[in-house]
Design a protein around this motif. Structure first.
Motif, short mmCIF file in Angstrom:
data_model
loop_
_atom_site.label_atom_id
_atom_site.label_comp_id
_atom_site.label_asym_id
_atom_site.label_seq_id
_atom_site.Cartn_x
_atom_site.Cartn_y
_atom_site.Cartn_z
N UNK A 30 34.98 35.13 -32.79
CA UNK A 30 36.43 35.32 -32.71
C UNK A 30 37.15 34.06 -32.26
N UNK A 31 38.15 34.24 -31.42
CA UNK A 31 39.03 33.16 -30.98
C UNK A 31 38.32 32.12 -30.13
N UNK A 32 38.68 30.84 -30.31
CA UNK A 32 38.09 29.76 -29.52
C UNK A 32 38.44 29.90 -28.05
N UNK A 33 37.46 29.64 -27.18
CA UNK A 33 37.69 29.68 -25.74
C UNK A 33 37.62 28.25 -25.19
N UNK A 34 38.68 27.85 -24.47
CA UNK A 34 38.71 26.51 -23.89
C UNK A 34 37.61 26.36 -22.85
N UNK A 35 36.95 25.20 -22.85
CA UNK A 35 35.90 24.90 -21.87
C UNK A 35 36.48 23.92 -20.86
N UNK A 68 32.65 19.90 -27.45
CA UNK A 68 32.25 21.29 -27.63
C UNK A 68 31.99 21.59 -29.09
N UNK A 69 30.75 22.01 -29.38
CA UNK A 69 30.40 22.48 -30.71
C UNK A 69 29.97 23.94 -30.53
N UNK A 70 30.92 24.88 -30.66
CA UNK A 70 30.65 26.29 -30.35
C UNK A 70 29.46 26.88 -31.10
N UNK A 90 30.25 20.90 -8.79
CA UNK A 90 31.06 20.98 -10.00
C UNK A 90 30.75 22.27 -10.74
N UNK A 91 31.70 22.71 -11.55
CA UNK A 91 31.48 23.86 -12.42
C UNK A 91 31.76 23.44 -13.85
N UNK A 92 30.99 23.96 -14.79
CA UNK A 92 31.42 23.89 -16.17
C UNK A 92 31.55 25.35 -16.61
N UNK A 93 32.60 25.64 -17.34
CA UNK A 93 32.82 27.03 -17.70
C UNK A 93 33.92 27.23 -18.72
N UNK A 94 34.30 28.49 -18.85
CA UNK A 94 35.35 28.88 -19.79
C UNK A 94 36.65 29.01 -19.00
N UNK A 95 37.66 28.30 -19.45
CA UNK A 95 38.98 28.31 -18.80
C UNK A 95 39.77 29.49 -19.35
#
Length: 113
Positions: A30-35, A68-70, A90-95
């Motif tokens: 579905x819709x792209x999620x910002x990282x 990002x290559x989903x 640090x965190x990496x995640x979905x904004x």
């Protein structure tokens, strides 16, 4: 922004070195999620350093970058200027936006020598 889940990794880096961190993400449905890549400021809170807005476009906020290559199921965070001050959590995640916070995909403890 605030946190929702965690997976820990300890990363060692050398000053002046380029840091590359691979962060897991589910393949795009579905819709792209910002990282996002952020530095923890106090437990449960993080200051965003760089955030993507679309897939396969380098998000840039030097010295922080995200590619990002989903379809691959992961994204790469690159930090080009590592100093002693870079040490920390640090965190990496979905904004999810300011109201929803960040879904943490990986929690990184960076130690700079």
């Amino acid at each position: 922004s605030w946190a929702q889940s965690q997976r820990d990794e300890l990363v060692w880096a050398i000053q002046e070195q380029v840091l590359s961190v691979k962060c897991p993400s589910a393949p795009l449905l579905g819709e792209y999620q910002n990282k996002t890549w952020c530095k923890e400021t106090k437990p449960g809170y993080c200051s965003k350093l760089v955030t993507t807005t679309s897939p396969q476009v380098m998000a840039q906020s030097p010295p922080h970058f995200i590619w990002d290559n989903p379809a691959a199921g992961f994204f790469i965070v690159i930090v080009t200027e590592i100093t002693k001050k870079s040490s920390g959590a640090y965190w990496c995640g979905i904004d999810r936006g300011s109201a929803e916070g960040i879904i943490i995909l990986k929690n990184i403890s960076l130690v700079v020598t």
